[in-house]
Design a protein around this motif. Structure first.
Motif, mmCIF file in Angstrom:
data_model
loop_
_atom_site.group_PDB
_atom_site.id
_atom_site.type_symbol
_atom_site.label_atom_id
_atom_site.label_comp_id
_atom_site.label_asym_id
_atom_site.label_seq_id
_atom_site.Cartn_x
_atom_site.Cartn_y
_atom_site.Cartn_z
ATOM 1 N N UNK A 1 0.807 -1.228 0.000
ATOM 2 C CA UNK A 1 0.000 0.000 0.000
ATOM 3 C C UNK A 1 0.840 1.279 0.000
ATOM 4 N N UNK A 2 2.160 1.162 -0.060
ATOM 5 C CA UNK A 2 3.032 2.344 -0.031
ATOM 6 C C UNK A 2 2.721 3.268 -1.194
ATOM 7 N N UNK B 1 3.846 -4.813 -9.580
ATOM 8 C CA UNK B 1 2.875 -5.797 -10.032
ATOM 9 C C UNK B 1 1.599 -5.641 -9.225
ATOM 10 N N UNK B 2 0.482 -5.661 -9.893
ATOM 11 C CA UNK B 2 -0.807 -5.541 -9.224
ATOM 12 C C UNK B 2 -1.186 -6.771 -8.426
ATOM 13 N N UNK C 1 1.170 -8.556 -6.571
ATOM 14 C CA UNK C 1 2.219 -8.818 -5.575
ATOM 15 C C UNK C 1 1.651 -8.704 -4.169
ATOM 16 N N UNK C 2 2.330 -9.357 -3.243
ATOM 17 C CA UNK C 2 1.954 -9.232 -1.835
ATOM 18 C C UNK C 2 2.737 -8.118 -1.154
ATOM 19 N N UNK C 3 3.803 -7.639 -1.796
ATOM 20 C CA UNK C 3 4.618 -6.544 -1.256
ATOM 21 C C UNK C 3 5.289 -5.827 -2.421
ATOM 22 N N UNK C 4 5.769 -4.625 -2.164
ATOM 23 C CA UNK C 4 6.525 -3.870 -3.159
ATOM 24 C C UNK C 4 7.985 -4.244 -2.934
ATOM 25 N N UNK C 5 8.618 -4.826 -3.937
ATOM 26 C CA UNK C 5 9.976 -5.340 -3.773
ATOM 27 C C UNK C 5 10.999 -4.455 -4.467
ATOM 28 N N UNK C 6 12.053 -4.153 -3.708
ATOM 29 C CA UNK C 6 13.149 -3.321 -4.187
ATOM 30 C C UNK C 6 14.398 -4.207 -4.171
#
Length: 138
Positions: free
Chosen positions: A85-86, A124-125, A127-132
């Motif tokens: 949600x970031x 990605x819509x 994804x379970x998290x935003x990955x960096x």
């Protein structure tokens, strides 16, 4: 709510439960010359993308050794997960390679103060998290 939306919501909640570190991700400003020490020091951040909970973990077991100038540098790759949600600080203002991610708190005291450089960002819509993807250049 569809079955997919329910599964994603549950997955995102579980991913956030694993986020026990605290990080700040920002775009560094231009270096500033310090006349007292005669050295360049990092300027204030131009953009702060995120400050809060995250999960920081090594992404690869093997380290890469490279030459940087006249010294050898070991690159260690990490995957940093931020809450899905970031929000971005402004429309179109996305992190890019060269931005910095600093670990400010962690249950593992060895991670605190770790400075990572962003090398990639995954969107990605589903994804379970935003990955960096980031690397430690020590």
């Amino acid at each position: 709510m569809t079955a997919l939306e329910a599964a994603l919501a549950a997955g995102r909640a579980e991913a956030e439960a694993l986020m026990r570190d605290t990080v700040t991700m920002y775009r560094p400003g231009p270096d500033v010359f310090d006349r007292v020490t005669s050295n360049s020091v990092p300027g204030p951040p131009e953009v702060t993308f995120y400050s809060g909970r995250a999960r920081v973990k090594p992404d690869q077991l093997a380290d890469a050794e490279v030459q940087a100038g006249e010294r050898e540098v070991t690159l260690r790759q990490y995957k940093v997960s931020l809450p899905f949600s970031t929000d971005l600080p402004a429309p179109g203002e996305r992190p890019k390679p060269g931005d910095v991610l600093e670990v400010t708190a962690s249950p593992d005291a060895r991670l605190v103060g770790l400075r990572l450089w962003v090398t990639g960002v995954q969107y990605s819509g589903t994804s379970t998290a935003w990955r960096i993807i980031a690397e430690d250049r020590s």
